[in-house]
Design an enzyme around this catalytic site. Sequence first.
Site, PDB file in Angstrom:
ATOM      1  N   THR A 399       0.821  -1.270   0.024  1.00  0.00           N
ATOM      2  CA  THR A 399      -0.144   0.208   0.074  1.00  0.00           C
ATOM      3  C   THR A 399       0.862   1.313  -0.044  1.00  0.00           C
ATOM      4  O   THR A 399       0.666   2.107  -0.725  1.00  0.00           O
ATOM      5  CB  THR A 399      -1.101  -0.025   1.238  1.00  0.00           C
ATOM      6  N   CYS A 524     -19.091 -13.553  -8.751  1.00  0.00           N
ATOM      7  CA  CYS A 524     -17.515 -12.965  -9.033  1.00  0.00           C
ATOM      8  C   CYS A 524     -17.385 -11.758  -8.081  1.00  0.00           C
ATOM      9  O   CYS A 524     -18.047 -10.973  -7.947  1.00  0.00           O
ATOM     10  CB  CYS A 524     -17.288 -12.365 -10.351  1.00  0.00           C
ATOM     11  N   CYS A 527     -11.479 -11.076  -8.013  1.00  0.00           N
ATOM     12  CA  CYS A 527     -10.289 -11.201  -7.534  1.00  0.00           C
ATOM     13  C   CYS A 527      -9.229 -11.398  -8.858  1.00  0.00           C
ATOM     14  O   CYS A 527      -8.112 -11.122  -8.287  1.00  0.00           O
ATOM     15  CB  CYS A 527     -10.302 -12.404  -6.625  1.00  0.00           C
TER      16      CYS A 527
END
Length: 555
Positions: A399, A524, A527
């Site tokens: 991050t 879904c 990912c």
Amino acid sequence: MLVPLAKLSCLAYQCFHALKIKKNYLPLCATRWSSTSTVPRITTHYTIYPRDKDKRWEGVNMERFAEEADVVIVGAGPAGLSAAVRLKQLAVAHEKDIRVCLVEKAAQIGAHTLSGACLDPGAFKELFPDWKEKGAPLNTPVTEDRFGILTEKYRIPVPILPGLPMNNHGNYIVRLGHLVSWMGEQAEALGVEVYPGYAAAEVLFHDDGSVKGIATNDVGIQKDGAPKATFERGLELHAKVTIFAEGCHGHLAKQLYKKFDLRANCEPQTYGIGLKELWVIDEKNWKPGRVDHTVGWPLDRHTYGGSFLYHLNEGEPLVALGLVGLDYQNPYLSPFREFQRWKHHPSIRPTLEGGKRIAYGARALNEGGFQSIPKLTFPGGLLIGCSPGFMNVPKIKGTHTAMKSGILAAESIFNQLTSENLQSKTIGSDFERLKPAKDCTPIEYPKPDGQISFDLLSSVALSGTNHEHDQPAHLTLRDDSIPVNRNLSIYDGPEQRFCPAGVYEFVPVEQGDGFRLQINAQNCVHCKTCDIKDPSQNINWVVPEGGGGPAYNGM
């Protein structure tokens, strides 16, 4: 940069070449799976079956409205928002007026964000030096750092010494979705035009080949690919610079890699799938600020991965836990079920007993490291964040590097936009790890107990995933025959196991013998694992209608 020894072993290298299968090769055993009838059509998406060859689209108005901006950013994650915020901060400081538009496929900013997440706050504090006064949700400083090697029944502690990459002194445990949502508010306050629920579906190019901008997805298309009465064309956003911050394995970035040969001088990217749950636990088991990482069981020595267990301080006894790993060889392995099995380990289960699971999700992540970062710039645009792979693998963090890449991109772009002399111009490797099913042993997973471990569909329900049902499946197949004739016959259909959301099922054909692939696209969770791990590289993930997908709450 640490490189897993398993990835470099001579044996693995030999297996890699020995197991390569020619594109058109079909073993004799395939006949036991194949249907005697014509292969049913599975894919109806226009990226596979162009509309100009479909009579149902004759006479449909295909004009798109176009908007002009200085900078368009695709993806409102940590990288995209950092770039947007920094651009506007610079514009304010230099008294310049620049238009920044940011599109995000999730219905709300942060709703598709999923990470562990233990945050190195360096780049965040650089962007928001007054973050405390503004109330940023950094509530849990790390107070304890633990690392261990798991065997089936035991945990071997490993000391984390000062200076090692995994030392988390000074870091924060965060709910990244909440932090991203807060960053979105700061971006809007600075004047960034944020458009959640708008998925960037197409890269637009000038006549000279440079990037012109993007187009958002069309809406109002039936599941069979025909236009509905409510059909509306997407919006074109043209820009002087387009920033692609889609996250890991972005579907537009894949096109850019190919068009501009951006991966010519880097190593192949490798990936993991991160499966995560949030639990409210018994307060006596709660250790706010504790960070716990493990490697080993249930993954074997040939599979690169590990686990995390973070204790958050969010006003209630909350923990975030998960398992990461994807480069396994056995097609019978299910990452989801390995995760469920891991929670029963004697060093993990006591933390969860008496608690309640409140959220579930999954996301692919880059593991290739520095050597797998492609060329980042091309005419008209650039890549930032986890899309090109800015994850520091030894630190198990990405991050902060994603944010920093966004900051640096914004500063470079701003200098170019405001220069008076500006002359403006108008593939992965994890799928190759799978061995044929005949060379592997099926794995018998224990039945979920409903207290510590759970079934797949109840887990997906916790992710809040929802899509408009009557639209073409956005999990597209380049060849509808390959799932049965190759994947099922050679690998026993691994897509029904590597998907963490039950999207892919092999079901008996309605007439005759054999099986067909059923795609439950509404399940879904975005990912991207199928796009990465499909051994035939036949699945191409594209965006569904904007606003669809998971609705994560601070994942």
